[in-house]
Design a protein around this motif. Structure first.
Motif, PDB file in Angstrom:
ATOM      1  N   THR A 102       0.834  -1.197   0.000  1.00 34.92           N
ATOM      2  CA  THR A 102       0.000   0.000   0.000  1.00 34.92           C
ATOM      3  C   THR A 102       0.867   1.245   0.000  1.00 34.92           C
ATOM      4  O   THR A 102       0.581   2.210  -0.715  1.00 34.92           O
ATOM      5  N   PRO A 115      -3.327   2.194  -4.360  1.00 37.84           N
ATOM      6  CA  PRO A 115      -4.508   1.361  -4.567  1.00 37.84           C
ATOM      7  C   PRO A 115      -4.250   0.106  -5.391  1.00 37.84           C
ATOM      8  O   PRO A 115      -5.074  -0.796  -5.419  1.00 37.84           O
ATOM      9  N   LEU A 130      -4.604  -3.445  -3.899  1.00 37.71           N
ATOM     10  CA  LEU A 130      -5.888  -4.152  -3.784  1.00 37.71           C
ATOM     11  C   LEU A 130      -5.885  -5.466  -4.556  1.00 37.71           C
ATOM     12  O   LEU A 130      -6.534  -6.429  -4.146  1.00 37.71           O
ATOM     13  N   LEU A 166      -4.194  -7.874  -2.338  1.00 37.84           N
ATOM     14  CA  LEU A 166      -5.045  -8.059  -1.159  1.00 37.84           C
ATOM     15  C   LEU A 166      -6.126  -9.095  -1.425  1.00 37.84           C
ATOM     16  O   LEU A 166      -6.328 -10.012  -0.636  1.00 37.84           O
ATOM     17  N   TRP A 167      -6.813  -8.983  -2.544  1.00 35.49           N
ATOM     18  CA  TRP A 167      -7.933  -9.882  -2.808  1.00 35.49           C
ATOM     19  C   TRP A 167      -7.486 -11.250  -3.305  1.00 35.49           C
ATOM     20  O   TRP A 167      -8.267 -12.191  -3.331  1.00 35.49           O
ATOM     21  N   LYS A 191     -10.098  -8.354   4.565  1.00 39.18           N
ATOM     22  CA  LYS A 191      -9.981  -7.815   3.208  1.00 39.18           C
ATOM     23  C   LYS A 191     -10.863  -6.577   3.033  1.00 39.18           C
ATOM     24  O   LYS A 191     -10.460  -5.597   2.409  1.00 39.18           O
ATOM     25  N   TRP A 238      -9.220  -3.707   5.014  1.00 41.15           N
ATOM     26  CA  TRP A 238      -8.050  -3.226   4.276  1.00 41.15           C
ATOM     27  C   TRP A 238      -8.497  -2.416   3.051  1.00 41.15           C
ATOM     28  O   TRP A 238      -7.908  -1.383   2.736  1.00 41.15           O
ATOM     29  N   SER A 239      -9.494  -2.907   2.338  1.00 37.86           N
ATOM     30  CA  SER A 239      -9.976  -2.198   1.145  1.00 37.86           C
ATOM     31  C   SER A 239     -10.504  -0.818   1.517  1.00 37.86           C
ATOM     32  O   SER A 239     -10.233   0.171   0.814  1.00 37.86           O
ATOM     33  N   GLY A 259      -8.821   2.588   0.305  1.00 35.14           N
ATOM     34  CA  GLY A 259      -9.665   3.540  -0.411  1.00 35.14           C
ATOM     35  C   GLY A 259      -9.638   4.916   0.232  1.00 35.14           C
ATOM     36  O   GLY A 259      -9.519   5.934  -0.457  1.00 35.14           O
TER      37      GLY A 259
END
Length: 122
Positions: free
Chosen positions: A63, A68, A71, A74-75, A85, A88-89, A93
């Motif tokens: 990050t 961004p 992401l 992350l996913w 998740k 974190w998103s 954001g």
């Protein structure tokens, strides 16, 4: 004569214990040892390794480095729960929105300073 069967039996036990320490590669089905990390025949990894970038610390580092774009990693993570998740998103954001706002404000300040300089000062 009693020694011969005992030696034969211990040799069979030794052979069985050696065979029990062997396994098959899931890809090429070659004989490997259970302690091997890579197949001796096809050189593929035997254990699924998950990189540090799929953990909380890695997501934080990504990050900071990629914003961004973290992401995506992350996913893809299998280490984090859905709740983590989502949190974190949301955090990524909000941080991205704040940084966009801050860069826009600094752009407006630089534009105003440049206009003031070009117009001859105060």
């Amino acid at each position: 004569m009693n020694n011969a069967p005992q030696n034969t039996q211990s040799a069979e036990q030794l052979l069985n214990s050696m065979q029990s320490a062997k396994a098959q590669c899931p890809r090429c089905h070659g004989i490997i040892e259970t302690t091997d990390c890579y197949c001796r025949h096809c050189a593929k990894p035997l254990q699924s390794r998950i990189g540090f970038w799929y953990d909380h610390g890695g997501i934080f580092l990504l990050t900071l480095l990629a914003g961004p774009f973290a992401l995506f990693t992350l996913w893809l993570s299998r280490k984090l729960s859905i709740t983590a998740k989502l949190l974190w998103s949301a955090g990524i954001g909000l941080l991205s929105a704040y940084l966009i706002y801050a860069f826009y404000q600094s752009y407006l300040m630089m534009k105003e300073a440049l206009e003031l300089m070009l117009s001859g000062g105060m």
